[in-house]
Design a protein around this motif. Structure first.
Motif, PDB file in Angstrom:
ATOM      1  N   TYR A  30     -24.931 -51.504  13.551  1.00 30.87           N
ATOM      2  CA  TYR A  30     -25.793 -51.453  12.378  1.00 30.87           C
ATOM      3  C   TYR A  30     -27.234 -51.205  12.805  1.00 30.87           C
ATOM      4  O   TYR A  30     -27.580 -51.305  13.979  1.00 30.87           O
ATOM      5  CB  TYR A  30     -25.705 -52.760  11.573  1.00 30.87           C
ATOM      6  N   TYR A  32     -31.266 -52.351  11.656  1.00 26.47           N
ATOM      7  CA  TYR A  32     -32.031 -53.328  10.888  1.00 26.47           C
ATOM      8  C   TYR A  32     -33.505 -53.075  11.144  1.00 26.47           C
ATOM      9  O   TYR A  32     -33.981 -53.169  12.266  1.00 26.47           O
ATOM     10  CB  TYR A  32     -31.636 -54.740  11.318  1.00 26.47           C
ATOM     11  N   ILE A 103     -25.430 -50.327   7.304  1.00 31.06           N
ATOM     12  CA  ILE A 103     -24.114 -50.730   7.822  1.00 31.06           C
ATOM     13  C   ILE A 103     -23.171 -49.547   7.635  1.00 31.06           C
ATOM     14  O   ILE A 103     -22.532 -49.392   6.594  1.00 31.06           O
ATOM     15  CB  ILE A 103     -23.593 -51.974   7.077  1.00 31.06           C
ATOM     16  N   ALA A 108     -19.365 -51.988  12.119  1.00 27.39           N
ATOM     17  CA  ALA A 108     -20.674 -52.595  11.888  1.00 27.39           C
ATOM     18  C   ALA A 108     -20.571 -53.752  10.912  1.00 27.39           C
ATOM     19  O   ALA A 108     -21.234 -54.783  11.063  1.00 27.39           O
ATOM     20  CB  ALA A 108     -21.647 -51.542  11.371  1.00 27.39           C
ATOM     21  N   ALA A 109     -19.739 -53.598   9.876  1.00 25.42           N
ATOM     22  CA  ALA A 109     -19.594 -54.652   8.873  1.00 25.42           C
ATOM     23  C   ALA A 109     -18.873 -55.878   9.421  1.00 25.42           C
ATOM     24  O   ALA A 109     -19.003 -56.978   8.866  1.00 25.42           O
ATOM     25  CB  ALA A 109     -18.846 -54.113   7.662  1.00 25.42           C
ATOM     26  N   ALA A 114     -24.655 -58.915  11.171  1.00 24.95           N
ATOM     27  CA  ALA A 114     -24.985 -58.213   9.933  1.00 24.95           C
ATOM     28  C   ALA A 114     -24.832 -59.152   8.735  1.00 24.95           C
ATOM     29  O   ALA A 114     -25.699 -59.207   7.849  1.00 24.95           O
ATOM     30  CB  ALA A 114     -24.100 -56.984   9.765  1.00 24.95           C
ATOM     31  N   TRP A 138     -17.148 -51.920   3.847  1.00 23.58           N
ATOM     32  CA  TRP A 138     -17.512 -53.331   3.721  1.00 23.58           C
ATOM     33  C   TRP A 138     -16.402 -54.229   3.194  1.00 23.58           C
ATOM     34  O   TRP A 138     -16.429 -55.429   3.409  1.00 23.58           O
ATOM     35  CB  TRP A 138     -18.728 -53.475   2.807  1.00 23.58           C
TER      36      TRP A 138
END
Length: 338
Positions: A30, A32, A103, A108-109, A114, A138
């Motif tokens: 991910y 941020y 994401i 990544a999720a 995360a 997700w």
């Protein structure tokens, strides 16, 4: 410079911004990006839902979300794109921090970091894009759990376009669409309500106040009334709900819902359409012209109000629609569909 550090710079380039905080490790999938205070705030937010119909962003809707956060940490969620919302929101309202969390995959999720970022936010806004990515990436992950915990805790949430489309109990997930596919149009589904691209899912998010509701966006701009009526009919025909409802928002419009389900409609667009079928469809089956009667519609323009719990409005216009052999009719003589 050590060889490992050089390789990291080559494959994971970092752009520095003042007061920004990025993903904590170079191998995190991910991204941020954060501006403002690097330390999380501790505020007590007030619940609310900002349903934005797409097109131009509405400053008033974002200020409303900020106010619900009481100066806490404002988080933008995306599956693709960049951090342009950070500067935009920061220019509208000062929060403890404003951040974007991108994401872009199931992997990544599944990263617990995360979900932890989501849990520490006071306000969440889901950006536009492709709702299929949100659902595919997700669903069934800690990110989904963190989002549901966020609203269950009484924290505010908002979304625009695809970000709005995933907030209801029922979602048009666009799962069969390629990124460059033409928009699923009313003309595609009125002749065949079981068109292959009518991909509906349920229970992705559990947003309080949007149970038994499907949402849609870009509504009049993209002539989506027909497909919305098909979505509602499919929810009934497939046994998910006997009496589903829809909140459909036009471009440049927003529906701002408070903790009691009371909504204000704002913006320069055509507002919102609150749709409720009062009986089951007469014809809703594969490759047959769609037919349904007695669809209740409430058009709430800017300045109107609507109570989602009581399902009644003030300052708008109520009318009924029917669909006969794939053609939509206003039951009032000379009345328009929108």
């Amino acid at each position: 410079m050590r060889l490992t550090s050089l390789l990291l710079l080559l494959f994971f380039p970092v752009v520095f911004f003042p007061n920004a905080r990025f993903a904590p490790s170079p191998d995190a999938a991910y991204r941020y990006i954060r501006i403002g205070n690097p330390k999380d705030a501790r505020t007590i937010p007030a619940f609310g839902i900002a349903l934005m119909g797409g097109g131009s962003d509405l400053d008033e809707a974002f200020r409303w979300l900020c106010n619900k956060g009481h100066g806490g940490d404002f988080l933008v969620l995306r599956a693709a794109g960049d951090d342009e919302y950070n500067a935009y929101v920061d220019g509208l309202c000062k929060q403890n921090s404003i951040a974007t969390l991108i994401i872009p995959s199931v992997e990544a999720a599944k990263d617990p970091k995360a979900a932890d970022i989501i849990r520490h936010a006071e306000v969440i806004f889901i950006a536009g894009g492709d709702q299929a990515r949100y659902v595919n990436f997700w669903r069934g992950t800690p990110v989904q759990d963190a989002l549901n915990a966020h609203t269950a805790a009484g924290k505010p949430i908002g979304g625009t376009s695809a970000g709005l489309a995933v907030l209801g109990e029922f979602v048009y997930a666009a799962l069969g669409d390629a990124p460059d596919d033409a928009d699923l149009a009313s003309a595609n589904v009125l002749p065949n309500p079981y068109h292959a691209r009518v991909t509906l899912v349920r229970d992705f998010l559990k947003t309080p106040g949007l149970q038994n509701v499907i949402t849609d966006t870009h509504f009049t701009k993209r002539d989506r009334m027909g497909r919305s009526l098909v979505f509602l009919a499919r929810i009934m025909q497939d046994g998910w709900s006997k009496s589903p409802r829809e909140v459909a928002v036009d471009e440049k419009s927003a529906v701002l819902v408070d903790e009691n389900g009371k909504a204000d409609i704002i913006g320069a667009g055509r507002g919102a359409y609150l749709i409720h079928p009062t009986q089951a469809p007469a014809v809703c089956s594969p490759n047959r012209l769609f037919t349904i009667s007695n669809i209740s519609v409430y058009h709430a323009g800017s300045g109107a109000h609507f109570d989602l719990r009581a399902w009644r409005g003030e300052g708008g216009n109520a009318y009924s629609l029917s669909v006969e052999h794939g053609v939509i009719h206003n039951t009032q003589p000379g009345g328009a569909v929108y």
